[in-house]
Design a protein around this motif. Structure first.
Motif, short mmCIF file in Angstrom:
data_model
loop_
_atom_site.label_atom_id
_atom_site.label_comp_id
_atom_site.label_asym_id
_atom_site.label_seq_id
_atom_site.Cartn_x
_atom_site.Cartn_y
_atom_site.Cartn_z
N THR A 1 60.69 -43.46 -75.86
CA THR A 1 61.90 -44.20 -75.51
C THR A 1 62.11 -45.38 -76.45
O THR A 1 61.75 -46.52 -76.12
CB THR A 1 61.83 -44.72 -74.06
OG1 THR A 1 61.37 -43.67 -73.19
CG2 THR A 1 63.21 -45.18 -73.58
N PRO A 2 62.68 -45.14 -77.62
CA PRO A 2 63.00 -46.28 -78.49
C PRO A 2 64.15 -47.09 -77.89
O PRO A 2 64.86 -46.59 -77.00
CB PRO A 2 63.40 -45.62 -79.80
CG PRO A 2 63.87 -44.26 -79.42
CD PRO A 2 63.07 -43.86 -78.21
N ILE B 1 67.36 -31.33 -78.51
CA ILE B 1 66.56 -31.20 -77.30
C ILE B 1 66.46 -29.72 -76.92
O ILE B 1 67.48 -29.05 -76.77
CB ILE B 1 67.19 -31.99 -76.14
CG1 ILE B 1 67.25 -33.48 -76.49
CG2 ILE B 1 66.39 -31.79 -74.86
CD1 ILE B 1 67.98 -34.33 -75.44
N PRO B 2 65.25 -29.18 -76.78
CA PRO B 2 65.12 -27.77 -76.38
C PRO B 2 65.86 -27.47 -75.08
O PRO B 2 65.89 -28.30 -74.16
CB PRO B 2 63.61 -27.60 -76.23
CG PRO B 2 63.02 -28.63 -77.15
CD PRO B 2 63.94 -29.80 -77.05
N THR C 1 67.50 -43.09 -73.83
CA THR C 1 66.83 -42.59 -72.64
C THR C 1 65.55 -41.88 -73.08
O THR C 1 65.42 -41.50 -74.25
CB THR C 1 67.73 -41.60 -71.88
OG1 THR C 1 68.10 -40.53 -72.78
CG2 THR C 1 69.00 -42.29 -71.38
N PRO C 2 64.57 -41.69 -72.21
CA PRO C 2 63.33 -41.02 -72.62
C PRO C 2 63.60 -39.61 -73.14
O PRO C 2 64.40 -38.86 -72.57
CB PRO C 2 62.51 -40.98 -71.32
CG PRO C 2 63.04 -42.11 -70.51
CD PRO C 2 64.51 -42.18 -70.82
N ALA D 1 76.42 -36.38 -76.38
CA ALA D 1 76.39 -37.18 -75.16
C ALA D 1 74.99 -37.36 -74.60
O ALA D 1 74.76 -38.28 -73.80
CB ALA D 1 77.30 -36.54 -74.10
N ASP D 2 74.03 -36.50 -74.99
CA ASP D 2 72.67 -36.66 -74.48
C ASP D 2 71.96 -37.87 -75.08
O ASP D 2 70.86 -38.24 -74.66
CB ASP D 2 71.83 -35.39 -74.70
CG ASP D 2 71.67 -35.00 -76.18
OD1 ASP D 2 71.68 -35.89 -77.05
OD2 ASP D 2 71.52 -33.80 -76.45
#
Length: 265
Positions: A63-64, A86-87, A68-69, A222-223
């Motif tokens: 989580t930089p 993200i997978p 979000t993580p 958006a993620d």
């Protein structure tokens, strides 16, 4: 800027972490084929890290600031995804290109590396971009030596890919690494010769150019993680971790299955 100089003990720890992290990419290669989901690839890598390598998946919940993580163990960046994909449940299809980026903690040291894979038979455009990006990374690596500068690395990469009509992503860069995932210095993949910090023996950092087939612009989905090319062109990335030695460089993220370096130009 404070850049750590690694001790002999640090270097041995980083060699082990780097080799073991690269072995994850050896392991996952045969599973990269049409019909597999990136979530399935993530699960396979996660179990290999924990059960076989006995390491810690560095990306899970990373989580930089401002993020979000990160929810998975690996980054899977397909086609026009630049990095940090993200997978998920989308299946890979014949002709895709994919970057798999892995990071693992072994006895307190971080290993960090990524590799491109072809899904089935790649397109001519995908193959050319992937090969050019690989050579660009190695051109950056081969200028590493005491007294060279960070600008020398960036120039070696930029001056190779831009005449081909490709572009260098500006928003992301290589980074120092050791007992921390991300340390100083930042290693840009573009620049001018003779500029920036001079390299000293014992420095360790990643070189990980992201090269777009089209324009350099990107946008983040958006993620909050997945970066894609703004013009939807293909993107490719390779990454190795590098030690500055007394006489040149050492790549610490090589394994039995690592592709061989390209011939010297």
């Amino acid at each position: 800027m404070s850049v750590s100089i690694k001790t002999p003990a640090d270097i041995e720890g980083m060699r082990r972490a780097g080799r073991m992290t690269a072995e994850i990419l050896d392991y996952i290669g045969p599973f990269v084929k049409p019909g597999v989901t990136t979530d399935e690839l993530d699960a396979l890598c996660h179990r290999f890290m924990l059960d076989v390598q006995k390491g810690i998946a560095a990306n899970v919940n990373y989580t930089p600031p401002g993020h979000t993580p990160f929810p998975k163990s690996i980054c899977t960046s397909v086609n026009h995804v630049v990095c940090h994909g993200i997978p998920g449940d989308k299946k890979l299809k014949d002709g895709d290109i994919i970057n798999i980026d892995v990071a693992m903690i072994v006895d307190g040291y971080f290993g960090d590396t990524s590799r491109m894979y072809y899904v089935g038979k790649p397109s001519i455009a995908g193959k050319r971009l992937t090969e050019a990006t690989y050579e660009a990374m190695w051109r950056g690596i081969r200028v590493v030596k005491p007294g060279a500068t960070l600008g020398d690395i960036g120039h070696a990469i930029q001056s190779f890919v831009e005449p081909m009509g490709y572009s260098v992503v500006r928003e992301f860069c290589g980074h120092g690494i050791g007992r921390k995932y991300h340390e100083e210095p930042q290693v840009l993949h573009y620049g001018k010769p003779g500029t920036g910090m001079r390299l000293l023996p014992g420095m360790m950092f990643t070189i990980e150019p992201m090269i777009n087939a089209g324009r350099p612009g990107i946008r983040t989905l958006a993620d909050g993680w997945t970066a894609v090319t703004a013009d939807h062109s293909l993107s490719a990335q390779w990454e190795h971790t590098i030690l500055v030695t007394d006489t040149g460089f050492e790549v610490t993220t090589l394994s039995a299955g690592s592709p061989p370096p390209p011939p010297l130009a």
